[in-house]
Design a protein around this motif. Structure first.
Motif, short mmCIF file in Angstrom:
data_model
loop_
_atom_site.label_atom_id
_atom_site.label_comp_id
_atom_site.label_asym_id
_atom_site.label_seq_id
_atom_site.Cartn_x
_atom_site.Cartn_y
_atom_site.Cartn_z
N LEU A 5 6.92 -3.43 45.08
CA LEU A 5 6.74 -4.18 46.42
C LEU A 5 6.56 -5.28 46.46
O LEU A 5 5.89 -6.10 45.79
CB LEU A 5 5.35 -3.59 47.24
CG LEU A 5 5.58 -2.07 47.58
CD1 LEU A 5 4.27 -1.62 48.09
CD2 LEU A 5 6.55 -1.56 48.28
N GLY A 6 7.58 -6.15 47.24
CA GLY A 6 7.50 -7.51 47.45
C GLY A 6 6.47 -8.18 48.41
O GLY A 6 5.65 -7.20 48.96
N VAL A 7 6.24 -9.46 48.67
CA VAL A 7 5.24 -10.07 49.51
C VAL A 7 5.71 -9.66 50.96
O VAL A 7 4.74 -9.31 51.68
CB VAL A 7 5.21 -11.55 49.13
CG1 VAL A 7 4.49 -12.31 50.02
CG2 VAL A 7 4.71 -11.77 47.87
N THR A 8 6.90 -9.86 51.31
CA THR A 8 7.34 -9.74 52.49
C THR A 8 7.20 -8.22 52.82
O THR A 8 6.74 -7.81 54.08
CB THR A 8 8.79 -9.94 52.92
OG1 THR A 8 9.00 -11.41 52.38
CG2 THR A 8 9.39 -9.82 54.08
N ASP A 9 7.31 -7.23 52.00
CA ASP A 9 7.24 -5.88 52.10
C ASP A 9 5.54 -5.30 52.28
O ASP A 9 5.37 -4.63 53.35
CB ASP A 9 7.78 -5.15 51.00
CG ASP A 9 8.08 -3.33 51.35
OD1 ASP A 9 7.79 -3.09 52.47
OD2 ASP A 9 8.38 -2.68 50.63
N ILE A 50 -2.45 -1.94 48.59
CA ILE A 50 -3.25 -2.20 47.57
C ILE A 50 -2.43 -2.31 45.89
O ILE A 50 -2.84 -3.13 45.04
CB ILE A 50 -4.44 -1.67 47.28
CG1 ILE A 50 -5.23 -1.86 48.73
CG2 ILE A 50 -5.59 -1.71 46.44
CD1 ILE A 50 -6.50 -1.23 49.08
N ALA A 51 -1.99 -1.11 45.65
CA ALA A 51 -1.42 -0.85 44.32
C ALA A 51 -0.22 -1.85 44.32
O ALA A 51 0.34 -1.81 43.08
CB ALA A 51 -1.02 0.81 44.44
N GLY A 52 0.70 -1.86 45.16
CA GLY A 52 1.81 -2.63 45.04
C GLY A 52 2.96 -1.73 44.43
O GLY A 52 3.82 -2.26 43.89
N TYR A 53 2.67 -0.39 44.59
CA TYR A 53 3.75 0.34 44.24
C TYR A 53 4.04 1.43 45.05
O TYR A 53 2.98 2.16 45.80
CB TYR A 53 3.32 1.03 42.94
CG TYR A 53 4.09 2.18 42.34
CD1 TYR A 53 5.42 2.00 41.41
CD2 TYR A 53 3.81 3.79 42.50
CE1 TYR A 53 6.02 2.94 41.20
CE2 TYR A 53 4.36 4.59 42.04
CZ TYR A 53 5.74 4.39 41.34
OH TYR A 53 6.51 5.27 40.75
N SER A 54 5.24 1.92 45.45
CA SER A 54 5.54 2.81 46.55
C SER A 54 6.09 3.86 45.80
O SER A 54 7.31 3.76 45.36
CB SER A 54 6.25 2.32 47.67
OG SER A 54 6.77 3.39 48.33
N PRO A 55 5.64 5.09 45.52
CA PRO A 55 6.55 6.40 44.99
C PRO A 55 7.71 6.59 45.71
O PRO A 55 8.63 6.92 45.13
CB PRO A 55 5.33 7.50 45.30
CG PRO A 55 4.18 6.97 45.41
CD PRO A 55 4.39 5.72 46.02
N LEU A 56 7.87 6.40 47.16
CA LEU A 56 8.83 6.67 47.86
C LEU A 56 9.91 5.72 47.48
O LEU A 56 11.32 6.18 47.13
CB LEU A 56 8.75 6.76 49.35
CG LEU A 56 9.94 6.98 50.21
CD1 LEU A 56 10.58 8.55 50.24
CD2 LEU A 56 9.45 6.81 51.65
N TYR A 57 9.81 4.62 47.22
CA TYR A 57 10.67 3.48 46.72
C TYR A 57 11.11 3.83 45.44
O TYR A 57 12.43 3.69 45.08
CB TYR A 57 10.03 2.19 46.74
CG TYR A 57 10.15 1.52 48.04
CD1 TYR A 57 10.42 2.17 49.44
CD2 TYR A 57 9.94 -0.04 48.05
CE1 TYR A 57 10.32 1.22 50.56
CE2 TYR A 57 9.96 -0.68 49.32
CZ TYR A 57 10.17 0.08 50.53
OH TYR A 57 10.49 -0.74 51.78
N HIS A 58 10.24 4.34 44.50
CA HIS A 58 10.68 4.78 43.19
C HIS A 58 11.76 5.90 43.35
O HIS A 58 12.62 5.92 42.49
CB HIS A 58 9.58 5.15 42.54
CG HIS A 58 9.81 5.70 41.18
ND1 HIS A 58 10.02 4.81 39.85
CD2 HIS A 58 9.83 6.87 40.37
CE1 HIS A 58 10.35 5.50 39.03
NE2 HIS A 58 10.15 6.57 39.25
N LEU A 59 11.31 6.77 44.06
CA LEU A 59 12.48 8.04 44.17
C LEU A 59 13.70 7.82 44.90
O LEU A 59 14.65 8.05 44.33
CB LEU A 59 11.89 9.09 45.05
CG LEU A 59 10.62 9.82 44.58
CD1 LEU A 59 10.13 10.77 45.76
CD2 LEU A 59 10.90 10.65 43.31
#
Length: 66
Positions: A5-9, A50-59
């Motif tokens: 996840l970027g800053v804008t996101d 908080i995590a900076g990680y999206s499982p949906l984006y990963h998929l």
């Protein structure tokens, strides 16, 4: 777990989370299932924020982090 996840996101997710949390807790007339759904979506957004990680984006193979 690599951050995707970027800053804008993250800013967009924060604004959406704030709106959804406000809708679910505002006490306005809405069915309970909609309030619960808005709360669950806002909870997902705050965890990914908080995590900076999206499982949906990963998929989907997306990465907004530059």
């Amino acid at each position: 777990m690599k951050k995707n996840l970027g800053v804008t996101d993250r800013i967009i997710r924060f604004v959406l989370m704030d709106i959804m949390m406000g809708l679910s807790l505002a006490g306005i007339e809405m069915p309970q299932y909609l309030a619960n759904t808005a709360f669950m979506i806002s909870f997902y957004l705050v965890v990914t924020l908080i995590a900076g990680y999206s499982p949906l984006y990963h998929l989907l193979g997306l990465n907004t982090r530059a």
